[in-house]
Enzyme design. Structure first.
Site, PDB file in Angstrom:
ATOM      1  N   LYS A 207       0.827  -1.206   0.000  1.00 14.40           N
ATOM      2  CA  LYS A 207       0.000   0.000   0.000  1.00 14.40           C
ATOM      3  C   LYS A 207       0.862   1.256   0.000  1.00 14.40           C
ATOM      4  O   LYS A 207       0.632   2.189  -0.764  1.00 14.40           O
ATOM      5  CB  LYS A 207      -0.933  -0.004   1.226  1.00 14.40           C
ATOM      6  CG  LYS A 207      -2.051  -1.042   1.126  1.00 14.40           C
ATOM      7  CD  LYS A 207      -2.843  -1.193   2.429  1.00 14.40           C
ATOM      8  CE  LYS A 207      -3.861  -2.330   2.296  1.00 14.40           C
ATOM      9  NZ  LYS A 207      -4.657  -2.560   3.501  1.00 14.40           N
TER      10      LYS A 207
ATOM     11  N   GLN B 124      -4.382  -1.171   9.729  1.00 14.54           N
ATOM     12  CA  GLN B 124      -4.425  -2.516   9.151  1.00 14.54           C
ATOM     13  C   GLN B 124      -5.067  -3.504  10.122  1.00 14.54           C
ATOM     14  O   GLN B 124      -4.741  -3.523  11.309  1.00 14.54           O
ATOM     15  CB  GLN B 124      -3.002  -2.958   8.761  1.00 14.54           C
ATOM     16  CG  GLN B 124      -2.927  -4.266   8.002  1.00 14.54           C
ATOM     17  CD  GLN B 124      -3.556  -4.204   6.613  1.00 14.54           C
ATOM     18  OE1 GLN B 124      -3.655  -3.150   5.999  1.00 14.54           O
ATOM     19  NE2 GLN B 124      -3.987  -5.339   6.115  1.00 14.54           N
TER      20      GLN B 124
ATOM     21  N   ASP C  75     -10.543   3.581   4.077  1.00 16.45           N
ATOM     22  CA  ASP C  75     -10.906   2.157   4.024  1.00 16.45           C
ATOM     23  C   ASP C  75     -12.421   1.988   3.875  1.00 16.45           C
ATOM     24  O   ASP C  75     -12.894   0.922   3.475  1.00 16.45           O
ATOM     25  CB  ASP C  75     -10.480   1.456   5.321  1.00 16.45           C
ATOM     26  CG  ASP C  75      -9.324   0.480   5.125  1.00 16.45           C
ATOM     27  OD1 ASP C  75      -9.113   0.034   3.981  1.00 16.45           O
ATOM     28  OD2 ASP C  75      -8.651   0.182   6.121  1.00 16.45           O
TER      29      ASP C  75
HETATM   30  N1  GUN Z   1      -6.966  -6.435   6.343  1.00 16.64           N
HETATM   31  C1  GUN Z   1      -7.309  -7.166   5.266  1.00 16.64           C
HETATM   32  N2  GUN Z   1      -7.832  -6.361   4.311  1.00 16.64           N
HETATM   33  C2  GUN Z   1      -7.821  -5.114   4.810  1.00 16.64           C
HETATM   34  C3  GUN Z   1      -8.218  -3.856   4.295  1.00 16.64           C
HETATM   35  O1  GUN Z   1      -8.715  -3.708   3.182  1.00 16.64           O
HETATM   36  N3  GUN Z   1      -8.014  -2.801   5.117  1.00 16.64           N
HETATM   37  C4  GUN Z   1      -7.483  -2.919   6.363  1.00 16.64           C
HETATM   38  N4  GUN Z   1      -7.346  -1.829   7.093  1.00 16.64           N
HETATM   39  N5  GUN Z   1      -7.104  -4.071   6.861  1.00 16.64           N
HETATM   40  C5  GUN Z   1      -7.270  -5.158   6.085  1.00 16.64           C
END
Ligand code: GUN
Length: 292
Positions: A57, A101, A124
């Site tokens: 990311k 995350q 998100d």
């Molecule tokens: N863990 C797995 N997928 C995601 C996501 O799209 N965003 C976040 N913050 N954590 C995750």
């Protein structure tokens, strides 16, 4: 027997690259107006998969010209400390998007943490305010994975009006928002889950199937109507340790009209849509500050 289809592949890598190039252009335009979009990614603990995801990311941000910071904390970080850090980022004018995350360590209440993020920075799309905005069709941030799936359907010029879309999986991150997005585009939507009595009877009626369960071979060729569009959100490992989705790709591709591969399908689109959301947050901030 009718001639088997050979499904067209929807190439998530190519579409994500295109999307990121557009983000880079819009980011440069925003920078010319004096504002650089900024994303803060917070990782608590040392979950190996999470470490890979957050690295990807942050790299995607940097490549598109966005500012990004990765903050790593030990698994012993307290909930109060995390909430305090989010409060600081909510007020930080250089940060337009905040991503914590998941999963978080067990002693931290993920819901409380997500609700602490300012909805204006919830890139998100997990905040209750974002979920509510999606539900009532108001502007807000859409969760990146289902948003990416919608972009994949758009990329093949697929008109969802009057089509039957079947979503398998009812998570807050994918299944539920996916159903709402498809509904917004005038599809008739069926949301299936682990207690669905006859999944195959549902999927056989579908023009579009989105599989988002997190289990291999949830969707096999005998469950798919010839010519249907199949979107695979799964991210699993097979017996040889290779990445695979929820869909039996080798079988289903002979029946479906379109299919997304794993890897190289929905995954890259999830990251691309995170950039889109962060850029969007920054553009809204620029508009609010009167930067034209
Ligand atoms: N863990 C797995 N997928 C995601 C996501 O799209 N965003 C976040 N913050 N954590 C995750």
């Amino acid at each position: 027997m009718s001639t088997p289809y050979s499904a067209k592949i929807i190439d998530g890598n190519a579409l994500a690259a295109q999307t990121r190039a557009t983000v880079a252009q819009r980011t440069a335009a925003l920078q010319a107006r004096g504002l650089t979009p900024g994303l803060a990614v917070l990782l608590v603990g040392d979950n190996p998969a999470s470490q890979v995801y957050v690295r990807n990311k942050v790299k995607a941000c940097t490549d598109a010209g966005l500012h990004s910071v990765l903050e790593r904390y030990p698994s012993t970080l307290s909930e109060a400390e995390l909430l305090q850090r989010i409060e600081g980022l909510n007020k930080d004018p250089a940060i337009h998007g905040i991503l914590v995350q998941l999963p978080l360590p067990a002693h931290i209440d993920a819901h409380k943490v997500i609700e602490a993020i300012s909805p204006a920075k919830d890139v998100d799309g997990f905040h209750v305010a974002s979920a509510g905005a999606l539900m009532v069709g108001q502007p807000g941030f859409w969760p990146c994975t289902p948003y990416g799936c919608m972009k994949m359907l758009e990329s093949i010029g697929y008109d969802l009006r009057g089509k039957h879309a079947v979503v398998i999986g009812r998570s807050n991150i994918v299944g539920k928002p996916m159903a709402l997005m498809l509904l917004q585009q005038n599809a008739t939507v069926t949301l299936c889950h682990s207690a669905t009595a006859d999944l195959k009877a549902m999927t056989l009626q579908a023009d579009v199937i989105v599989a988002a369960v997190g289990k291999r071979n949830v969707l096999t060729a005998d469950m798919v109507k010839p010519g249907a569009v199949v979107i695979d959100v799964g991210m699993n490992r097979n017996d040889e340790g290779k990445l695979c989705g929820d869909v039996d790709f080798a079988g289903v591709r002979l029946v479906a009209g379109y299919i997304t591969p794993v890897p190289g399908g929905v995954g890259p689109m999830t990251i691309a849509m995170l950039l889109v959301n962060t850029l969007e947050a920054a553009e809204r901030d620029a508009a609010a500050r009167g930067l034209t």
